[in-house]
Enzyme design. Structure first.
Site, PDB file in Angstrom:
ATOM      1  N   CYS A 189       0.846  -1.190   0.000  1.00 58.26           N
ATOM      2  CA  CYS A 189       0.000   0.000   0.000  1.00 58.26           C
ATOM      3  C   CYS A 189       0.888   1.249   0.000  1.00 58.26           C
ATOM      4  O   CYS A 189       1.587   1.492  -0.980  1.00 58.26           O
ATOM      5  CB  CYS A 189      -0.956  -0.047   1.190  1.00 58.26           C
ATOM      6  SG  CYS A 189      -2.176   1.272   1.204  1.00 58.26           S
ATOM      7  N   ASP A 237      -9.053  -3.798  -6.680  1.00 55.33           N
ATOM      8  CA  ASP A 237      -8.445  -2.595  -6.091  1.00 55.33           C
ATOM      9  C   ASP A 237      -8.508  -1.446  -7.108  1.00 55.33           C
ATOM     10  O   ASP A 237      -7.507  -1.080  -7.725  1.00 55.33           O
ATOM     11  CB  ASP A 237      -6.999  -2.914  -5.697  1.00 55.33           C
ATOM     12  CG  ASP A 237      -6.344  -1.794  -4.922  1.00 55.33           C
ATOM     13  OD1 ASP A 237      -7.013  -0.787  -4.610  1.00 55.33           O
ATOM     14  OD2 ASP A 237      -5.140  -1.922  -4.627  1.00 55.33           O
ATOM     15  N   HIS A 268      -7.522  -4.998  -2.426  1.00 58.22           N
ATOM     16  CA  HIS A 268      -6.385  -4.251  -1.909  1.00 58.22           C
ATOM     17  C   HIS A 268      -6.029  -4.850  -0.543  1.00 58.22           C
ATOM     18  O   HIS A 268      -6.897  -5.119   0.275  1.00 58.22           O
ATOM     19  CB  HIS A 268      -6.772  -2.778  -1.738  1.00 58.22           C
ATOM     20  CG  HIS A 268      -5.659  -1.911  -1.245  1.00 58.22           C
ATOM     21  ND1 HIS A 268      -4.770  -1.298  -2.095  1.00 58.22           N
ATOM     22  CD2 HIS A 268      -5.296  -1.562   0.004  1.00 58.22           C
ATOM     23  CE1 HIS A 268      -3.896  -0.595  -1.393  1.00 58.22           C
ATOM     24  NE2 HIS A 268      -4.206  -0.751  -0.107  1.00 58.22           N
TER      25      HIS A 268
END
Length: 299
Positions: A189, A237, A268
């Protein structure tokens, strides 16, 4: 018997709302209010919410006291960042030898050095790499023990200084007496973004970069990326995936070496085994590809 959490089928809207919550776009109350609006027979908002919010007791795959590794906390200078940075330094102890080993920088999400990321560092040490996981929250005393506070703390820091801290960490690790001149980076991330950033700002030092669902560096830096890169994306995502087509065009124009994988129906954060976004099959495949990639380019 399986728990409700293990058998729970979570609607995509809930994953999308959690993504907004995890990235600070909505607060916890708004997230839980939205979850409560879902009509799922027999399941409360609390059950769904707790399934999505990390439970770090699940994330330990390698014990911190495993005799095959040694973990310490180390500091490094960061003149352009916050002055001094710190993080979790993990060294393989078996087989015992005094020879330098290849190193991998491990970069956390947007909430500081939580237990999941520390476990990722230990997993890499078990594969024969020296792993160092800096904590962006070091200037504020470190990860506070919960993600909400950690997220707020990280947002309170100067973003440019955080980036400079990670650049300094990579340089420190590369120059460490215990490491070879081979350096990799893996991040998740926010850490995926930092992995892309380091590939752009330190192209001569980063020998292998692995962004997990990370956005690219700024457009003015992308042209400096040479690779090799191994990029992992979850199909569901949308926020991160929207940035990939233009980034890929730049990589192709650069003749950069890269491989990208999109994992079908994955969310995600699919590698993070502390929440219901975790996809075991995809996480295991992505991790094996990552280890193989580091073995190829760092050893």
């Amino acid at each position: 018997m399986k728990t409700n959490e293990e058998t729970l089928t979570i609607p995509q809207e809930a994953f999308d709302w959690y993504d907004e919550y995890a990235h600070g776009d909505i607060d916890r109350r708004t997230f839980l209010t939205r979850i409560a609006s879902l009509s799922i027979a027999g399941l409360s908002a609390g059950v769904i919410g707790s399934a999505l919010i990390p439970n770090y007791a699940k994330a330990e795959q390698v014990s911190f006291n495993n005799p095959a590794i040694k973990a310490t906390y180390e500091e490094f200078p960061s003149a352009q960042g916050h002055g001094t940075g710190g993080g979790y330094f993990v060294v393989p102890t078996t087989p015992a030898n005094d020879k330098p080993m290849p190193a991998v920088l491990v970069v956390h999400e947007n909430r500081g050095l939580n237990p999941y990321i520390k476990d990722v560092a230990r997993r890499l040490a078990m594969q024969g790499f020296i792993a160092f996981a800096p904590d962006a929250l070091f200037p504020l005393g470190g990860y506070p023990g919960n993600d909400d506070e950690g997220r707020a703390m990280q947002r309170s820091l100067d973003r440019d200084k955080i980036e400079q801290d990670f650049i300094a960490a990579a340089q420190w690790l590369n120059a460490h007496k215990m490491t070879t001149d081979k350096l990799g980076v893996v991040g998740f991330c926010f850490g995926g973004y930092i992995s892309n950033l380091l590939a752009a700002t330190l192209p001569s030092k980063i020998d292998a970069a692995v962004p997990f669902y990370g956005t690219p560096a700024s457009s003015e830096l992308q042209g400096k990326v040479k690779g090799p890169l191994l990029l992992h994306f979850g199909e569901n995502d949308k926020r991160v995936n929207a940035t990939w087509p233009e980034y890929e065009k730049v990589l192709k124009a650069n003749n950069a070496q890269y491989t990208a994988h999109v994992y079908s129906k994955a969310q995600h954060g699919f590698h993070n085994d502390s929440t219901s976004r975790y996809s075991p099959k995809d996480a295991e495949l992505a991790w094996q590809r990552t280890v193989d990639f580091f073995n190829t380019h760092l050893k």
